[in-house]
Design a protein around this motif. Sequence first.
Motif, mmCIF file in Angstrom:
data_model
loop_
_atom_site.group_PDB
_atom_site.id
_atom_site.type_symbol
_atom_site.label_atom_id
_atom_site.label_comp_id
_atom_site.label_asym_id
_atom_site.label_seq_id
_atom_site.Cartn_x
_atom_site.Cartn_y
_atom_site.Cartn_z
ATOM 1 N N GLU A 1 0.842 -1.195 0.000
ATOM 2 C CA GLU A 1 0.000 0.000 0.000
ATOM 3 C C GLU A 1 0.877 1.245 0.000
ATOM 4 N N ASP A 2 0.376 2.302 -0.651
ATOM 5 C CA ASP A 2 1.068 3.591 -0.594
ATOM 6 C C ASP A 2 2.502 3.421 -1.117
ATOM 7 N N ILE A 3 3.518 3.786 -0.346
ATOM 8 C CA ILE A 3 4.887 3.719 -0.849
ATOM 9 C C ILE A 3 5.359 2.295 -1.116
ATOM 10 N N SER A 4 4.671 1.303 -0.572
ATOM 11 C CA SER A 4 5.072 -0.076 -0.850
ATOM 12 C C SER A 4 4.292 -0.689 -2.006
ATOM 13 N N ALA A 5 3.357 0.064 -2.601
ATOM 14 C CA ALA A 5 2.614 -0.474 -3.744
ATOM 15 C C ALA A 5 3.541 -0.704 -4.929
ATOM 16 N N ASN A 6 4.392 0.279 -5.237
ATOM 17 C CA ASN A 6 5.371 0.089 -6.310
ATOM 18 C C ASN A 6 6.389 -0.980 -5.954
ATOM 19 N N GLY B 1 1.530 -14.620 -6.962
ATOM 20 C CA GLY B 1 0.633 -13.621 -7.511
ATOM 21 C C GLY B 1 0.690 -12.347 -6.694
ATOM 22 N N ILE B 2 0.095 -11.286 -7.227
ATOM 23 C CA ILE B 2 0.083 -9.982 -6.567
ATOM 24 C C ILE B 2 -1.353 -9.503 -6.400
ATOM 25 N N LEU B 3 -1.678 -9.079 -5.193
ATOM 26 C CA LEU B 3 -2.956 -8.424 -4.906
ATOM 27 C C LEU B 3 -2.679 -6.934 -4.805
ATOM 28 N N ALA B 4 -3.442 -6.123 -5.528
ATOM 29 C CA ALA B 4 -3.186 -4.674 -5.571
ATOM 30 C C ALA B 4 -4.465 -3.893 -5.326
ATOM 31 N N THR B 5 -4.426 -2.984 -4.357
ATOM 32 C CA THR B 5 -5.491 -1.995 -4.194
ATOM 33 C C THR B 5 -5.003 -0.615 -4.619
ATOM 34 N N HIS B 6 -3.688 -0.445 -4.746
ATOM 35 C CA HIS B 6 -3.068 0.756 -5.298
ATOM 36 C C HIS B 6 -2.437 0.322 -6.615
ATOM 37 N N ALA B 7 -3.271 0.170 -7.637
ATOM 38 C CA ALA B 7 -2.786 -0.352 -8.903
ATOM 39 C C ALA B 7 -1.792 0.615 -9.546
ATOM 40 N N HIS B 8 -0.998 0.091 -10.467
ATOM 41 C CA HIS B 8 0.131 0.819 -11.036
ATOM 42 C C HIS B 8 -0.297 2.096 -11.762
ATOM 43 N N PHE B 9 0.411 3.196 -11.476
ATOM 44 C CA PHE B 9 0.137 4.484 -12.115
ATOM 45 C C PHE B 9 1.065 4.748 -13.301
ATOM 46 N N GLY B 10 2.285 4.267 -13.214
ATOM 47 C CA GLY B 10 3.261 4.571 -14.252
ATOM 48 C C GLY B 10 3.976 5.886 -14.009
ATOM 49 N N THR B 11 5.034 6.097 -14.759
ATOM 50 C CA THR B 11 5.809 7.338 -14.665
ATOM 51 C C THR B 11 5.085 8.457 -15.414
ATOM 52 N N PRO C 1 -9.456 7.614 -23.272
ATOM 53 C CA PRO C 1 -10.048 8.806 -22.648
ATOM 54 C C PRO C 1 -10.277 8.657 -21.138
ATOM 55 N N ALA C 2 -10.698 7.477 -20.702
ATOM 56 C CA ALA C 2 -10.923 7.270 -19.268
ATOM 57 C C ALA C 2 -9.612 7.376 -18.501
ATOM 58 N N ALA C 3 -8.552 6.826 -19.074
ATOM 59 C CA ALA C 3 -7.253 6.904 -18.433
ATOM 60 C C ALA C 3 -6.740 8.339 -18.418
ATOM 61 N N ARG C 4 -6.941 9.032 -19.525
ATOM 62 C CA ARG C 4 -6.503 10.419 -19.597
ATOM 63 C C ARG C 4 -7.219 11.261 -18.542
ATOM 64 N N ALA C 5 -8.533 11.039 -18.387
ATOM 65 C CA ALA C 5 -9.304 11.789 -17.399
ATOM 66 C C ALA C 5 -8.827 11.479 -15.983
ATOM 67 N N PHE C 6 -8.497 10.223 -15.714
ATOM 68 C CA PHE C 6 -8.017 9.832 -14.395
ATOM 69 C C PHE C 6 -6.700 10.519 -14.070
ATOM 70 N N PHE C 7 -5.753 10.479 -15.007
ATOM 71 C CA PHE C 7 -4.456 11.094 -14.749
ATOM 72 C C PHE C 7 -4.555 12.617 -14.678
#
Length: 372
Positions: A161-166, A181-191, A201-207
Amino acid sequence: MRSFRVSVPDDVVVDLRERLSRSRLLPDSPRRPETGMNAAYLHDLVDSWSAFDWRAREEWLNRHPQFIVDIEGTDVHFAHLRSERPDAPALLVMHGWPHTFALQLDFARLLPDFHVVVPSMPGFAFSAPYDGTMTENVMARLMHTLMTDALGYERYFTYGEDISANVSDLIAATYPGHVHGILATHAHFGTDEERAGVEDPAARAFFDRLSASGGPDGAYGHVQGTRPDTLAAALNDSPAGLLAWLVEKLVEWSDTPTGRPEMLERKISRDRILTEAMIYWSTQSIATSFRRYFDSEDDERIPPVEVPAAVAIQRHEHDYPESVARSFYRDLRSFDRMPEGGHFAVAEVPQAMATRMREFAFGLGLVSDLNA
């Protein structure tokens, strides 16, 4: 490896109570936004901390077997809840900031069919700070070494979670042969570079939403990443100040109604809140907990995750697009949006998260009973 028990000296507890009794608390500023902490809730928490039965809470913590092991010259503290089932899968559960291992224990206790390892990240609580630049790659290597070389688990699940999600993503991407396997509630954001190339469009709106809120919402991280020692000097000296700084984030990021900070306790009890504050205070680890923020510039792009993944979107990222998850988690077994639970998902809704973890492992054939 050596056994460890939490034992805060009496003089630390006495000093804390004396400082709390002399707290100089301020009223709310006029026209302040109705977010985070307010003066009334802080007053109430300070009073509760003064009367807090720490020894009872300390005894509760010590019911969870804890250890310290040297990994690359760093003393790493962890709780290790072993299953009675010898063939149970192992699970690494990592915390972020501003929480500690203690906030993850209720979740861990709900998984008796797993061998659950809950470490204190380097520089947090009872783990020593890493002697060097503490990048996400370093943390991933230390946590993987803990699970494999120190504890002997050939394969394990990972959650962060948080800083340990990455860090969790990095573990899954870097050591796929060791990760069930990996369980994620803070899914990857990317650089930033990765986000700039997004076309959905949905991704663009989120970012775009993240960027728009990054100023006020990210102010704490900017201070911790640029003037960490100045801030830490104040928080390490004032328990009321430390409490305000920690709890403001618990309120702001949890699934708590805006303007009602006391509603945090529907998800995270007062005993648990004060336990977090007491651990930071007694270990004087607030300064070293900031390390992740001013060492972050050395982090690198994370390659896609190929191991099985289960993504459950927590409420504060309710609009996270499935397309982004599918492009990063290449073997995505499930994707859904949590009906409740925010940034501190396993602390806020431990039973729901334990069910998700068990269902994920059941689907992979690694647990046989969904009702354990």
